[in-house]
Design an enzyme around this catalytic site. Structure first.
Site, PDB file in Angstrom:
ATOM      1  N   GLU A 145      -4.715   8.280  -2.908  1.00  0.00           N
ATOM      2  CA  GLU A 145      -5.023   6.867  -2.355  1.00  0.00           C
ATOM      3  C   GLU A 145      -5.436   5.745  -3.399  1.00  0.00           C
ATOM      4  O   GLU A 145      -5.170   4.543  -3.275  1.00  0.00           O
ATOM      5  CB  GLU A 145      -6.481   6.953  -1.406  1.00  0.00           C
ATOM      6  N   HIS A 186       1.828   4.720  -2.899  1.00  0.00           N
ATOM      7  CA  HIS A 186       2.093   5.956  -2.633  1.00  0.00           C
ATOM      8  C   HIS A 186       3.427   6.615  -3.341  1.00  0.00           C
ATOM      9  O   HIS A 186       3.386   7.371  -3.626  1.00  0.00           O
ATOM     10  CB  HIS A 186       1.777   6.452  -0.922  1.00  0.00           C
ATOM     11  N   HIS A 208       1.000  -1.383  -0.009  1.00  0.00           N
ATOM     12  CA  HIS A 208       0.065  -0.007  -0.019  1.00  0.00           C
ATOM     13  C   HIS A 208       0.837   1.248  -0.052  1.00  0.00           C
ATOM     14  O   HIS A 208       0.583   2.184  -0.752  1.00  0.00           O
ATOM     15  CB  HIS A 208      -0.788  -0.262   1.221  1.00  0.00           C
ATOM     16  N   GLU A 209       2.001   1.254   0.849  1.00  0.00           N
ATOM     17  CA  GLU A 209       2.373   2.374   1.139  1.00  0.00           C
ATOM     18  C   GLU A 209       3.505   2.614  -0.200  1.00  0.00           C
ATOM     19  O   GLU A 209       3.951   3.744  -0.526  1.00  0.00           O
ATOM     20  CB  GLU A 209       3.530   2.459   2.260  1.00  0.00           C
TER      21      GLU A 209
END
Lengths: 496, 496
Positions: free
Chosen positions: A294, A267, A263-264
């Site tokens: 997001e 980003h 997830h990160e």
């Protein structure tokens, strides 16, 4: 005499460099700083924020912005000027006294909330929260006037530039009609399958870290321009030349940290892909907003890496990392594990099917509160009503109810919808990407993310803030945000 | 209307908070930052330095400083105003163009030096070094005029406030007469003893780290307000609430990292002990200067922790850390290991007997160069002459000769003498401390540094910059710097 526009670029560059320094100070605070340093760090952060604010709110800013309108040439200068004006409006609309009062009220309320949450004691934090809401409404009204939009949209605009609640109302209403039945169906389908089994741990943190960094590199994380560390609340910080993501490890569950890392990394890839050179320090060169940011994390986490193809590739890596063996480590079980559906009270633990319900509940409540259609004292009951209506469950207390998220208590109003807008945007972008380049999906299945990343760089990352979120979506996918795409993704994954 | 003095305090506080942020950015650069972040970090550092400089060099500073003279009450306000004026003189004496030219020349010369050193190619760096020296002389002249002192003293004053070369000349001349014979005698004594033997490694870094942090805690390092990490060049950074030391590990030699940890902990204890509250962010609340700072690191490393008493206490800890057994791990061998004397070419590897020779050579050379009595082209030969005269050895090339230290190539002129002034100060303070509290030496031998730390807090740390180095020394030891004390220490340890 330099152009007014060039003077503006110099000022925004100064604010940007101060912002970069602030992001290092924030990262350090979350990962490295000893407790004793908290007060001194707060002083540094407050001073640097003030200096960055001063850099773009001089008395002559309105004149410079007006003069620059006739000077700009080319799409990017024009877009930059538009984003400069937005920054300035947000920064200048609220009087200094109110900014200061909000900062103090937010710190105070957060402190009370940290006690009130474990005690499930909403009444204890209610007075502080009233203060926050009252100041937020004051600030929102000032910004609404300056932006020429409604008060909720003025707050939303801080996180999602040009985001409008009328658009959100439409897509969320559609989802709200869809979700209850869909979740029930998904749970029925799941019940008919073998249960997902978490492989037996413990999973040593050192091994988890190695696996995570291996997967980060696979996704395209550039360790020459970034690093990965540990923090209590995972985040992605820094700037394109030095992107820093953090992870929280659980020795009993390697999957949560691994999915968090992915997830990160999503980003981080967005930040890596922003334009360099002249635009790097300008408002137009920043990531577009929280919806798009997001979408990049969820595209990696939910779309690309919870797919059977990626899990077929990753299963041997996981087995190798933890000396895993047997059916629990097979792709089928790992896929079931990655796509489990469960009605729960806690947003941050939610799966992608139930997550939108958590967000829709919060969105409706914060809008009512900001627009004065509901009293804060009624929040716990309204919260629980929402959970009954959308998820069919009733929180046993406010600890797992309206006290669970820091956002409102820390002064972040208008942020929540970007989570689900991001999830929908991720589905739409991923669909368009796969259609545009047929090698993207097979690439993911062999651990080659280069085709996907190339498409994202060209269609999202490199655009930075030169276009609006809506314009980027239309250019990349042929249409504005369409809830049908997200619903189709959920149906395909959870009902087929 | 606030007092002029209070306006000054607010400005210096701003500069101090910016300085704190800068120290975090520097620490991060040396310990954590990925390579790709270097350029962005340089921009952040340059901007914050400029802002800190601007904070204390406004056009009205001279008037405010003058007006404040009649307003201050009490010793600390008076001392603070004196230190404010010193800061301002150093900051304002040099025109902005020259500051900028120096910063650029320093970066450029450092780059050339990094290549020239491994190649032992002094000629390659000579033009860049000429530029540095020429700019340093210009800046030195401007500061000399503003301070009313000679040019070398003006440069020295940046590192050692109120330091004067006339005083240094006297003590260094005394040492220069003493050292050659003393070193020869010490080597004779050493030759008559069993040789020191380095216990067999390897020494795993994780074990070295644990041992180091155990010793740090023993010395009084407060991990609630500090941390310890790894960097290529060990240093102590941060500020009293968040002191950060770094270490370089060698798996074949645990003693070098351990003594390095103790050295940096000495620096850290000084910072921890500086006054808090109002004076924390003021010039008067800072550590006194490099002589006193180095005295605190060397007091711990050379005086307290290379003593037989401390080594008796620490030997079991070392044995435990590395599963050490046998005579190499005995206190006698560890003491011989900690007090080995060797004539060498490299300053940073030197023992406490030969170290002053390295410094005296550099001091004489930099003074001649700054005062125009020597040409830079003659530096390598003059350097080698110095080594022949004071240490009886001739560097085989400039890599281990005049190219070894970064100081001059990075623009630090007037810094070198503080190392040996610090060593002498350490001996004098430690002697006075032991005389003042008879429990200090037995305390060290049982791993209890509280008595020593209490004396240092009262007599050095807590004084900060309220007094001059000379005044602190006289108050603490009854006399100004006296080379006889240092010589007696060396004779006692190396000849008895």
């Amino acid at each position: 005499m330099p152009r007014a526009y060039d003077q503006l670029e110099a000022r925004f560059k100064k604010a940007s460099v101060l912002g970069d320094a602030l992001s290092v100070l924030h990262w350090d605070m979350a990962t490295m700083m000893p407790d004793g340093g908290a007060e001194a760090r707060a002083e540094q952060v407050a001073l640097l924020k003030t200096l960055a604010h001063q850099a773009v709110t001089g008395d002559d800013m309105a004149d410079l912005l007006a003069a620059a309108e006739t000077e700009v040439t080319g799409d990017w200068e024009r877009a930059n000027l538009r984003e400069m004006r937005r920054d300035w409006v947000h920064a200048a609309a609220v009087p200094a006294g109110l900014v200061d009062a909000m900062a103090k009220a937010e710190s105070a309320c957060e402190m009370v909330w940290r006690q009130a949450r474990p005690n499930a004691d909403f009444a204890a934090v209610l007075p502080s929260l009233r203060e926050i809401l009252s100041l937020t409404i004051q600030a929102g009204q000032a910004k609404a006037e300056a932006l020429g939009v409604g008060i909720y949209d003025a707050l939303l605009d801080q996180y999602e530039p040009d985001g409008r609640s009328a658009d959100i109302d439409a897509v969320f209403a559609d989802l709200e009609g869809f979700l209850p039945d869909f979740i029930a169906q998904a749970l029925d389908v799941q019940a008919a399958r073998p249960p997902a089994r978490l492989p037996a741990g413990p999973f040593p943190i050192e091994r988890q870290k190695e696996l995570g960094q291996r997967v980060m590199a696979t996704l395209g994380f550039d360790f020459h321009c970034g690093r990965q560390d540990v923090s209590a609340h995972p985040f992605c910080g820094g700037y394109p030349e030095d992107v820093r993501i953090t992870t929280r490890y659980n020795v009993d569950d390697f999957a949560s940290a691994l999915m968090g890392v992915i997830h990160e990394t999503g980003h981080a890839l967005y930040d890596f892909g922003l334009p360099g050179g002249r635009w790097r320090t300008q408002p137009v060169g920043r990531a577009r907003g929280m919806q798009m940011h997001e979408s990049q994390s969820l595209l990696m986490e939910m779309q690309a890496c919870r797919s059977p193809g990626f899990l077929r590739y990753a299963a041997p890596l996981m087995q190798e990392a933890f000396d895993g063996d047997g059916p629990d480590w097979g792709t089928d079980n790992l896929y079931r594990l990655s796509t489990q559906v469960k009605r729960g009270f806690i947003r941050v633990d939610a799966d992608e099917c139930t997550y939108p319900a958590h967000v829709i509940i919060r969105y409706g409540l914060e809008k009512s509160l900001i627009e004065g259609r509901m009293d804060l004292a009624d929040l716990p009951e309204a919260w629980n009503d929402g959970y009954r209506r959308l998820l069919g469950i009733t929180p046993p207390d406010d600890r797992v109810g309206c006290l669970q998220d820091i956002h409102w208590y820390g002064g972040s109003w208008g942020y929540f919808p970007t989570y689900t807008l991001g999830a929908m945007t991720a589905a739409q972008l991923f669909g368009a990407a796969k259609a545009a380049d047929p090698d993207i999906e097979p690439g993911i299945a062999r651990g080659d993310f280069a085709p996907l990343l190339a498409w994202l760089r060209a269609n999202v990352h490199g655009k930075a803030s030169s276009l609006s979120t809506r314009e980027i979506l239309i250019a990349a996918t042929g249409k504005p945000l369409d809830s049908a795409v997200f619903k189709a993704h959920l149906q395909r994954r959870y009902l087929d």
